[in-house]
Motif scaffolding. Sequence first.
Motif, mmCIF file in Angstrom:
data_model
loop_
_atom_site.group_PDB
_atom_site.id
_atom_site.type_symbol
_atom_site.label_atom_id
_atom_site.label_comp_id
_atom_site.label_asym_id
_atom_site.label_seq_id
_atom_site.Cartn_x
_atom_site.Cartn_y
_atom_site.Cartn_z
ATOM 1 N N VAL A 1 8.129 8.278 -57.344
ATOM 2 C CA VAL A 1 8.414 9.704 -57.321
ATOM 3 C C VAL A 1 9.346 10.029 -58.471
ATOM 4 C CG1 VAL A 1 9.417 11.590 -55.994
ATOM 5 C CG2 VAL A 1 8.163 9.793 -54.817
ATOM 6 N N HIS A 2 9.003 11.036 -59.268
ATOM 7 C CA HIS A 2 9.898 11.537 -60.299
ATOM 8 C C HIS A 2 10.571 12.798 -59.774
ATOM 9 C CE1 HIS A 2 7.184 8.996 -62.705
ATOM 10 N NE2 HIS A 2 8.242 8.822 -63.482
ATOM 11 N N GLY A 3 11.876 12.841 -59.867
ATOM 12 C CA GLY A 3 12.583 13.982 -59.320
ATOM 13 C C GLY A 3 13.915 14.225 -60.001
ATOM 14 N N GLU A 4 14.799 14.877 -59.288
ATOM 15 C CA GLU A 4 16.131 15.223 -59.774
ATOM 16 C C GLU A 4 17.102 15.091 -58.610
ATOM 17 O OE1 GLU A 4 16.656 19.433 -60.507
ATOM 18 O OE2 GLU A 4 14.798 19.866 -59.416
ATOM 19 N N GLY A 5 18.406 15.051 -58.909
ATOM 20 C CA GLY A 5 19.349 14.871 -57.822
ATOM 21 C C GLY A 5 20.778 15.225 -58.180
ATOM 22 N N ILE A 6 21.617 15.188 -57.155
ATOM 23 C CA ILE A 6 23.054 15.437 -57.285
ATOM 24 C C ILE A 6 23.783 14.256 -56.662
ATOM 25 C CG2 ILE A 6 24.968 16.996 -56.738
ATOM 26 C CD1 ILE A 6 22.872 19.182 -56.201
ATOM 27 N N PHE A 7 24.631 13.608 -57.449
ATOM 28 C CA PHE A 7 25.449 12.504 -56.938
ATOM 29 C C PHE A 7 26.892 12.975 -56.816
ATOM 30 C CE2 PHE A 7 28.325 8.913 -57.949
ATOM 31 C CZ PHE A 7 28.096 8.157 -56.805
ATOM 32 N N ILE A 8 27.471 12.785 -55.641
ATOM 33 C CA ILE A 8 28.849 13.194 -55.371
ATOM 34 C C ILE A 8 29.656 11.952 -55.000
ATOM 35 C CG2 ILE A 8 30.370 14.649 -53.985
ATOM 36 C CD1 ILE A 8 28.041 16.500 -53.484
ATOM 37 N N ARG A 9 30.723 11.707 -55.748
ATOM 38 C CA ARG A 9 31.596 10.572 -55.484
ATOM 39 C C ARG A 9 32.901 11.059 -54.866
ATOM 40 N NH1 ARG A 9 33.858 6.135 -59.927
ATOM 41 N NH2 ARG A 9 34.804 4.700 -58.402
ATOM 42 N N GLU B 1 32.172 -3.931 -47.768
ATOM 43 C CA GLU B 1 32.196 -5.365 -47.527
ATOM 44 C C GLU B 1 32.243 -6.138 -48.849
ATOM 45 O OE1 GLU B 1 32.453 -6.616 -44.546
ATOM 46 O OE2 GLU B 1 32.254 -4.695 -43.510
ATOM 47 N N ASP B 2 32.782 -7.353 -48.788
ATOM 48 C CA ASP B 2 32.802 -8.274 -49.930
ATOM 49 C C ASP B 2 33.422 -7.648 -51.181
ATOM 50 O OD1 ASP B 2 31.432 -10.141 -48.342
ATOM 51 O OD2 ASP B 2 29.496 -9.270 -48.898
ATOM 52 N N GLY B 3 34.509 -6.929 -50.974
ATOM 53 C CA GLY B 3 35.216 -6.358 -52.107
ATOM 54 C C GLY B 3 34.657 -5.056 -52.636
ATOM 55 N N ASN B 4 33.580 -4.542 -52.060
ATOM 56 C CA ASN B 4 33.016 -3.269 -52.505
ATOM 57 C C ASN B 4 33.862 -2.106 -51.992
ATOM 58 O OD1 ASN B 4 30.733 -4.343 -53.876
ATOM 59 N ND2 ASN B 4 29.727 -4.673 -51.900
ATOM 60 N N ASP B 5 33.833 -1.013 -52.704
ATOM 61 C CA ASP B 5 34.583 0.179 -52.296
ATOM 62 C C ASP B 5 33.764 1.420 -52.643
ATOM 63 O OD1 ASP B 5 36.643 1.651 -51.227
ATOM 64 O OD2 ASP B 5 37.859 1.625 -53.037
ATOM 65 N N GLN B 6 32.554 1.480 -52.106
ATOM 66 C CA GLN B 6 31.671 2.596 -52.391
ATOM 67 C C GLN B 6 32.033 3.799 -51.518
ATOM 68 O OE1 GLN B 6 27.640 1.251 -51.860
ATOM 69 N NE2 GLN B 6 27.826 -0.403 -53.363
ATOM 70 N N ALA B 7 31.905 4.988 -52.082
ATOM 71 C CA ALA B 7 32.216 6.210 -51.336
ATOM 72 C C ALA B 7 31.504 7.378 -52.002
ATOM 73 C CB ALA B 7 33.722 6.447 -51.289
ATOM 74 N N GLY B 8 30.271 7.627 -51.614
ATOM 75 C CA GLY B 8 29.540 8.741 -52.195
ATOM 76 C C GLY B 8 28.130 8.822 -51.659
ATOM 77 N N PHE B 9 27.415 9.833 -52.090
ATOM 78 C CA PHE B 9 26.009 9.941 -51.703
ATOM 79 C C PHE B 9 25.232 10.669 -52.787
ATOM 80 C CE2 PHE B 9 28.152 13.454 -49.342
ATOM 81 C CZ PHE B 9 27.548 14.554 -49.954
ATOM 82 N N LEU B 10 23.930 10.393 -52.804
ATOM 83 C CA LEU B 10 23.000 11.011 -53.736
ATOM 84 C C LEU B 10 22.000 11.819 -52.928
ATOM 85 C CD1 LEU B 10 21.591 11.346 -56.538
ATOM 86 C CD2 LEU B 10 20.346 9.236 -56.014
ATOM 87 N N ILE B 11 21.846 13.082 -53.269
ATOM 88 C CA ILE B 11 20.822 13.944 -52.671
ATOM 89 C C ILE B 11 19.816 14.249 -53.772
ATOM 90 C CG2 ILE B 11 20.351 16.182 -51.627
ATOM 91 C CD1 ILE B 11 23.117 16.111 -50.391
ATOM 92 N N TYR B 12 18.545 13.957 -53.515
ATOM 93 C CA TYR B 12 17.542 14.068 -54.578
ATOM 94 C C TYR B 12 16.204 14.500 -54.019
ATOM 95 C CZ TYR B 12 16.057 9.463 -52.847
ATOM 96 O OH TYR B 12 15.630 8.427 -52.059
ATOM 97 N N THR B 13 15.331 14.955 -54.892
ATOM 98 C CA THR B 13 13.999 15.368 -54.478
ATOM 99 C C THR B 13 13.100 14.149 -54.367
ATOM 100 O OG1 THR B 13 13.376 15.774 -56.777
ATOM 101 C CG2 THR B 13 14.182 17.646 -55.520
ATOM 102 N N ALA B 14 12.167 14.223 -53.429
ATOM 103 C CA ALA B 14 11.254 13.094 -53.214
ATOM 104 C C ALA B 14 9.884 13.598 -52.791
ATOM 105 C CB ALA B 14 11.819 12.156 -52.148
#
Length: 613
Positions: free
Chosen positions: A418-426, A506-519
């Motif tokens: 799928v080719h699309g577009e999105g918004i990533f918020i951290r 987990e394992d030293g990761n510190d992720q905090a965000g989400f991506l909303i995109y077209t599909a």
Amino acid sequence: MSRTPVGEIRPSQLLWTYGPGALIDLPNLSVVTMGIDRWEKDRCQPIQEARLLANVRSVLGPQVEALRMPPVGDGDPVDPFSAAALIGVPVKPFPRWLRCVKCGLLSPYDAGLFRLRENRYRPELTRFVHEGCRGSNNDQRARDADAVPARFLMACRAGHLDDFAWDWFVHGGPSSCRATLRFFESGASLQTENLWVKCDGCGASKNMAQAFGQAGRDNLPACRGRHPHVDRFEDDCQEAPRAILLGATNSWFPVTLSALAIPQSGDPLSQIIADGWTFFEDIRSEAEVGLVVKTLKKTAQLPGIEQFTNERIWAAVENHRAGGSTVEQSDLKGPEWDALTAANPPTDYPHFMSKKVGVPKGFSSAISGVLLLERLREVNALLGFTRVESPEEGAGDEAAPRAPLGRSAPSWVPATQVHGEGIFIRFDSAILQTWADKAAVKAADERLRQGHRGWRHKRNLDPEEGYPGIRYVMLHTLAHMLIRELALECGYNAASIRERIYADVEDGNDQAGFLIYTAAADSDGTLGGLVELGKPENLGRLLRQALERAHICASDPLCSEHDPSKDQSLHGAACHACSFVSETSCERGNRHLDRSLVVPTLENPDAAFFETI
């Protein structure tokens, strides 16, 4: 094998709705999609995504060589019987048992009592008929009557699907009676108590209510281990079969993996060679490059390759071969997070193009960055399917055994892109950690954990596995709220917008965000409407609207009072009126949601991440 067309579906539906082993309920006929070993592999165009392929191999085995799109015909659509137009996927009638709509005769289609009547010009009207039917009152004037699929089947958690055991059911077990059966209704209502099956020979009869619940376990035989899509029976299935209806949503659940096509190289040509390495790995001289590039231009399989000379392409191929072309299996979301949060996000035209914008006014204390993805590509691969119960999150979960795609270990798997577009918020991870340490948040976390343990315990799963954490639940709920707002303004329908949550700690990761995109699988998905709403002035307004709406739900106070620890569910204060979205949009099937973690609710005003708007 007959090549008679019987209907049409979109290619994307062969991954999400009507894949191998799924039933397709046509107007007059019901068919099952055959396994991929019966598909025309040469008509299935390959999709290049090395990271996803490596993860598919880790699940299905190293013999998987490629991801391929479903076959599509290239003939004249005006003539549905041209050789090219007949390219598709093979199916066969299922269930075998049919019912005459006039006399109620119940019999397998291959017993000789029904005849298939094809419609050359309108394949979707192909149907079975009961020739010379005299109706339920044995009328003197015989007429042909339509025969429709029997609406009851048997399925089990191991992925098996079988015809309903009509003879066994009506006779209460094995019987020497071989008379015909009749299906009829005894009342105005179509409840199972008013649906009966009767033997014309011995007169035995039973209503369909006795096929469900505890009565069904007593009246149905053991599972025969049947996989109709591969014409195979498996011995010693230990699962108890249960009656299901034709067309029931629990008859087929896809098990999929998905990945974003994230650039792994800073050089555009090197990235193109890596994406399409299967086209170049057998090249041994610069002279062969021109032939490959000419073919790729015709099929448009590697956009951008035409910008480079044969000499540069050959040098890039040699460089890639010297550096090694093997991509190891890894966490799919990890490289995506690294690329999305990089100081200078990589570019891979036309698959990945991004632009940083400012944080919406009033949200700088919580949001640390916003990235607009003007172009992105998502690839999805089908690993198998389950029945009766949906698969747990993650391909390795053993909640429901995964049924095979074909008779043997697959050398390729169906995939779509799928080719699309999105918004990533951290989000600011330090602020999130401070919020997670609050007493009210810890109490909500414990309730959600208890509900998760109970839910898994009821399904004989390890109760301590699979809980995504309180950070995930909050980000997941906020993503749903924003999807609902975006769907009202961006120009896409709600089912065309999807999410990817990044909350691994987990394992030293510190992720905090989400991506909303077209599909949207059947369109390019790059109208620009979603990216436009990601600009600070628009995103700030939409976030405020989403948070304002979430304060009060139309189902309050029942929604806000919901306690997952009491009913052993996977969500807290969340329902269709406030937080649920289309299941094609949610990566967790509307599980692990609680709006009290985002905004104050009537029942829990102290656990909200956004205490004020």
